[in-house]
Design an enzyme around this catalytic site. Sequence first.
Site, PDB file in Angstrom:
ATOM      1  N   LEU A 138       0.853  -1.189   0.000  1.00 30.01           N
ATOM      2  CA  LEU A 138       0.000   0.000   0.000  1.00 30.01           C
ATOM      3  C   LEU A 138       0.884   1.231   0.000  1.00 30.01           C
ATOM      4  O   LEU A 138       1.993   1.218   0.553  1.00 30.01           O
ATOM      5  CB  LEU A 138      -0.900   0.040   1.241  1.00 30.01           C
ATOM      6  CG  LEU A 138      -2.045  -0.973   1.355  1.00 30.01           C
ATOM      7  CD1 LEU A 138      -2.794  -0.756   2.669  1.00 30.01           C
ATOM      8  CD2 LEU A 138      -3.001  -0.870   0.183  1.00 30.01           C
ATOM      9  N   ASP A 139       0.391   2.322  -0.602  1.00 29.62           N
ATOM     10  CA  ASP A 139       1.108   3.585  -0.539  1.00 29.62           C
ATOM     11  C   ASP A 139       1.256   4.031   0.910  1.00 29.62           C
ATOM     12  O   ASP A 139       0.443   3.685   1.781  1.00 29.62           O
ATOM     13  CB  ASP A 139       0.352   4.669  -1.314  1.00 29.62           C
ATOM     14  CG  ASP A 139       0.204   4.328  -2.787  1.00 29.62           C
ATOM     15  OD1 ASP A 139       1.025   3.556  -3.296  1.00 29.62           O
ATOM     16  OD2 ASP A 139      -0.744   4.857  -3.410  1.00 29.62           O
ATOM     17  N   LYS A 140       2.248   4.837   1.174  1.00 32.06           N
ATOM     18  CA  LYS A 140       2.517   5.327   2.530  1.00 32.06           C
ATOM     19  C   LYS A 140       1.295   5.990   3.149  1.00 32.06           C
ATOM     20  O   LYS A 140       0.975   5.766   4.325  1.00 32.06           O
ATOM     21  CB  LYS A 140       3.690   6.317   2.487  1.00 32.06           C
ATOM     22  CG  LYS A 140       4.004   6.953   3.844  1.00 32.06           C
ATOM     23  CD  LYS A 140       5.149   7.956   3.728  1.00 32.06           C
ATOM     24  CE  LYS A 140       5.406   8.639   5.073  1.00 32.06           C
ATOM     25  NZ  LYS A 140       6.506   9.627   4.982  1.00 32.06           N
TER      26      LYS A 140
END
Length: 297
Positions: A138-140
């Site tokens: 997942l993106d940050k």
Amino acid sequence: MIRHNLKYDCIELFLDGTWENKTLKDFFDTYYISRKNRYLLTTNEQLLLNKKRVLDEQTILHKKDCISIKIPKEDYGFKLAEKPCKVVYKDDFVFVAHKDANCIIHGDEDETNALANMAATYHSLHNIHTPVRYIHRLDKDTTGLVMFVKIPFFQPYFDQMLSKKEIHRSYLAISIGKAPLKQTYTYKQPIGKDRHVSGKFRVSSSGKEACTKVTCLKRKNQFELLQCVLETGRTHQIRVHLANNHHPIVNDPLYGIPAIEFNGMGLWANELSFKDPLSDQIHTVHDIDNPLFDYFK
């Protein structure tokens, strides 16, 4: 269906009638075991058939045969964090963790606060003596579910399921827009790197294939609650597709629009489903509540 018995350093698989007269090669093929790993499993006696060493992949299997797979004790691969990850689902093969916003999946070798480090701590507290292996990312700034595999033998199976789009991931997004309620849109614009801004992506005719299905669930004031289902898994895919189609996500630092009504970026990986590697049963996992989305309750 295969029954199993998991011990500290071994998993025993008890074959049913569907395996009658199939071969050990068929078994390896079913779980996408590489040629190298087949060789290591058999020559190092990490795989036994009815407690005996077997080298020939053409060995015939029968109902009630027992395949034993040893699970070597290995390093986690990541330094331990101060606290474990929040696990919302677990079985003998995988666990699914909740990732907070502003948390990365993994960092450099000195990192101790990434989700992989917290997963390593979870391993240490639950006597899981295998490397930390996440199946997807997942993106940050995105909150939500991340799957980890606990037994290395089954990692190729889950990797292949992800590649074949048989691990289904659903997101909720808070955007600004005017999408009709309950109507589903499919966005198929290819996505590539933005050559002008490092770390940013854009819709590009020379980019990689990308497909996102989007349904508007609720609307309130200028905001809309969108369900987004990934058919592919490109970096920043939902964020780029929504922004490019006039539904920018609130507080998305790269593609969205600021909104003081919400604390954080409005993207949440809230549901994940996958097939059990032995029973073919579908497991569906939902994340813990996200207060960011209380606005629509």
